[in-house]
Design a protein around this motif. Sequence first.
Motif, PDB file in Angstrom:
ATOM      1  N   LEU A  92      53.346  19.872  17.477  1.00  0.00           N
ATOM      2  CA  LEU A  92      53.748  20.034  18.680  1.00  0.00           C
ATOM      3  C   LEU A  92      55.472  20.112  17.917  1.00  0.00           C
ATOM      4  CD1 LEU A  92      52.113  18.300  21.431  1.00  0.00           C
ATOM      5  CD2 LEU A  92      52.892  20.882  20.637  1.00  0.00           C
ATOM      6  N   TRP A  93      55.526  19.523  16.648  1.00  0.00           N
ATOM      7  CA  TRP A  93      57.291  19.063  16.466  1.00  0.00           C
ATOM      8  C   TRP A  93      57.157  19.912  15.239  1.00  0.00           C
ATOM      9  CZ3 TRP A  93      58.303  16.891  11.846  1.00  0.00           C
ATOM     10  CH2 TRP A  93      56.981  16.011  11.087  1.00  0.00           C
ATOM     11  N   ASP A  94      56.038  19.963  14.727  1.00  0.00           N
ATOM     12  CA  ASP A  94      56.547  20.596  13.353  1.00  0.00           C
ATOM     13  C   ASP A  94      56.530  21.621  12.773  1.00  0.00           C
ATOM     14  OD1 ASP A  94      56.732  19.826  10.246  1.00  0.00           O
ATOM     15  OD2 ASP A  94      54.804  21.289  10.610  1.00  0.00           O
TER      16      ASP A  94
ATOM     17  N   SER B 137      59.671  24.139  11.597  1.00  0.00           N
ATOM     18  CA  SER B 137      59.082  24.625   9.994  1.00  0.00           C
ATOM     19  C   SER B 137      60.137  25.954  10.542  1.00  0.00           C
ATOM     20  CB  SER B 137      57.426  25.269  10.230  1.00  0.00           C
ATOM     21  OG  SER B 137      57.415  23.936   9.584  1.00  0.00           O
ATOM     22  N   LYS B 138      59.062  27.016  11.756  1.00  0.00           N
ATOM     23  CA  LYS B 138      60.106  27.632  12.429  1.00  0.00           C
ATOM     24  C   LYS B 138      61.528  28.459  12.066  1.00  0.00           C
ATOM     25  CE  LYS B 138      59.027  32.260  14.596  1.00  0.00           C
ATOM     26  NZ  LYS B 138      57.447  33.211  14.416  1.00  0.00           N
ATOM     27  N   VAL B 139      62.427  27.898  12.316  1.00  0.00           N
ATOM     28  CA  VAL B 139      63.517  27.811  12.277  1.00  0.00           C
ATOM     29  C   VAL B 139      64.381  27.509  10.226  1.00  0.00           C
ATOM     30  CG1 VAL B 139      65.566  26.172  12.376  1.00  0.00           C
ATOM     31  CG2 VAL B 139      64.443  26.594  14.115  1.00  0.00           C
TER      32      VAL B 139
ATOM     33  N   LEU C  19      64.347  28.136   3.895  1.00  0.00           N
ATOM     34  CA  LEU C  19      64.126  26.222   3.245  1.00  0.00           C
ATOM     35  C   LEU C  19      62.112  26.292   3.933  1.00  0.00           C
ATOM     36  CD1 LEU C  19      67.302  25.061   4.608  1.00  0.00           C
ATOM     37  CD2 LEU C  19      66.885  26.136   2.676  1.00  0.00           C
ATOM     38  N   ARG C  20      61.983  26.602   4.348  1.00  0.00           N
ATOM     39  CA  ARG C  20      60.203  26.532   3.972  1.00  0.00           C
ATOM     40  C   ARG C  20      59.803  27.916   3.868  1.00  0.00           C
ATOM     41  NH1 ARG C  20      59.130  21.647   7.741  1.00  0.00           N
ATOM     42  NH2 ARG C  20      59.443  21.052   6.790  1.00  0.00           N
ATOM     43  N   GLU C  21      58.475  27.602   2.926  1.00  0.00           N
ATOM     44  CA  GLU C  21      57.310  28.609   3.211  1.00  0.00           C
ATOM     45  C   GLU C  21      56.735  29.055   4.246  1.00  0.00           C
ATOM     46  OE1 GLU C  21      56.932  25.308   1.669  1.00  0.00           O
ATOM     47  OE2 GLU C  21      57.285  26.095  -0.255  1.00  0.00           O
ATOM     48  N   GLN C  22      55.862  30.850   4.047  1.00  0.00           N
ATOM     49  CA  GLN C  22      55.617  31.019   4.930  1.00  0.00           C
ATOM     50  C   GLN C  22      54.134  30.403   5.098  1.00  0.00           C
ATOM     51  OE1 GLN C  22      56.342  33.288   7.569  1.00  0.00           O
ATOM     52  NE2 GLN C  22      54.489  33.556   8.442  1.00  0.00           N
TER      53      GLN C  22
ATOM     54  N   ARG D  83      53.927  27.035   5.217  1.00  0.00           N
ATOM     55  CA  ARG D  83      53.772  26.227   6.177  1.00  0.00           C
ATOM     56  C   ARG D  83      53.452  26.334   7.117  1.00  0.00           C
ATOM     57  NH1 ARG D  83      56.222  20.663   4.505  1.00  0.00           N
ATOM     58  NH2 ARG D  83      56.235  20.628   6.330  1.00  0.00           N
ATOM     59  N   LEU D  84      54.582  27.125   7.391  1.00  0.00           N
ATOM     60  CA  LEU D  84      54.788  27.608   8.814  1.00  0.00           C
ATOM     61  C   LEU D  84      53.024  28.431   9.674  1.00  0.00           C
ATOM     62  CD1 LEU D  84      56.279  28.631  11.496  1.00  0.00           C
ATOM     63  CD2 LEU D  84      56.255  30.321  10.626  1.00  0.00           C
ATOM     64  N   GLU D  85      52.578  29.268   8.900  1.00  0.00           N
ATOM     65  CA  GLU D  85      51.160  29.521   9.271  1.00  0.00           C
ATOM     66  C   GLU D  85      50.558  28.435   8.815  1.00  0.00           C
ATOM     67  OE1 GLU D  85      49.812  32.258   6.368  1.00  0.00           O
ATOM     68  OE2 GLU D  85      51.487  33.480   7.096  1.00  0.00           O
ATOM     69  N   ASN D  86      49.891  27.305   8.274  1.00  0.00           N
ATOM     70  CA  ASN D  86      49.718  25.743   8.114  1.00  0.00           C
ATOM     71  C   ASN D  86      49.477  25.213   9.854  1.00  0.00           C
ATOM     72  OD1 ASN D  86      49.767  23.076   7.930  1.00  0.00           O
ATOM     73  ND2 ASN D  86      47.862  23.869   6.507  1.00  0.00           N
ATOM     74  N   THR D  87      50.719  25.116  10.014  1.00  0.00           N
ATOM     75  CA  THR D  87      51.581  24.201  11.248  1.00  0.00           C
ATOM     76  C   THR D  87      50.428  25.170  12.698  1.00  0.00           C
ATOM     77  OG1 THR D  87      53.132  23.595  10.188  1.00  0.00           O
ATOM     78  CG2 THR D  87      52.993  23.435  13.447  1.00  0.00           C
TER      79      THR D  87
END
Length: 291
Positions: free
Chosen positions: A244-246, A250-252, A258-261, A263-267
């Motif tokens: 909910l917060w990550d 991660s999107k921003v 500054l964050r791998e795709q 990582r975003l997909e994992n969340t």
Amino acid sequence: MELDKLNPRNPSNSEVNDYYTQCHSIYNAKWTPESHQANIHLGYYDKEHSKYGPAADNMKQIFADLINLSANDRVLDCSGGLGDNATWIAREYGAKTIGVNINRLQLGLARELAIDRNVKSLTEFRHDDFTQLETVENDSVDVVWAIESICYAEDKRDFLEQAKRVLKPKGRIVISDWFLDQRDFSKIEQFIMRKWLEGWKVPNYAHIDDFRENLSQLGFKNIRRQDATENTLPSARVLYLFSLWDYPLSKVLNAVGLREQLRLENTTAIHYMYYAYKLRLITYSIVAAKL
């Protein structure tokens, strides 16, 4: 719809390997403070084990009890991860254990953990694919053990065939994973499952009936299945709250590089996993059998 179409993509070993390398930090970060940092799997919660750390050890203890694990056993751990399972087996039971993994970062951390837990002489970690097991000889282990890993096999039977090959006569197998117990999914249910599968680079989840049928066809007997969906739900809830917060963070960070795709997909995946639990689209099952 066909079960293997829930995720139209079939991630390669290279993609899975990259996923675990890039998401290593999130696997360390997303558990509760009292967690065992070497454990990246769900816990088995009950009245005596209400916190993640004890619940994670409880899952392993349930495995050990199901197969009557002893110091005389030689165990093949196909759970991957950071070596928590293999080193726990060696430390708690004195059993010699081989861990296999396709990710070299995790293999290195597992070897370090074996030193930290004083079980280096009882453990060995090999670079290998559990659907091929090129480094494991025929009839060479007493137990095949796998927590939340065989979902990465496109065809789960490939794993089971290798397990049968390397097990000694009367050898035992114990696994836990997410399975399907339905064959028809609405469009929204397909969407939820696809987001989860794609985010974790999992090709598919097997239907529990098909999995048990494969065990039986390969000669495994005394097949037992325990539904642990409710027992693992607290871990799924922790991950959901983390998402909910990550996810917005991660999107921003992903948008500005500054964050791998991955990582975003994992969340995204752990967010939708919770919906799959709540809607009972899957069953988390522990399955044990012997030859």
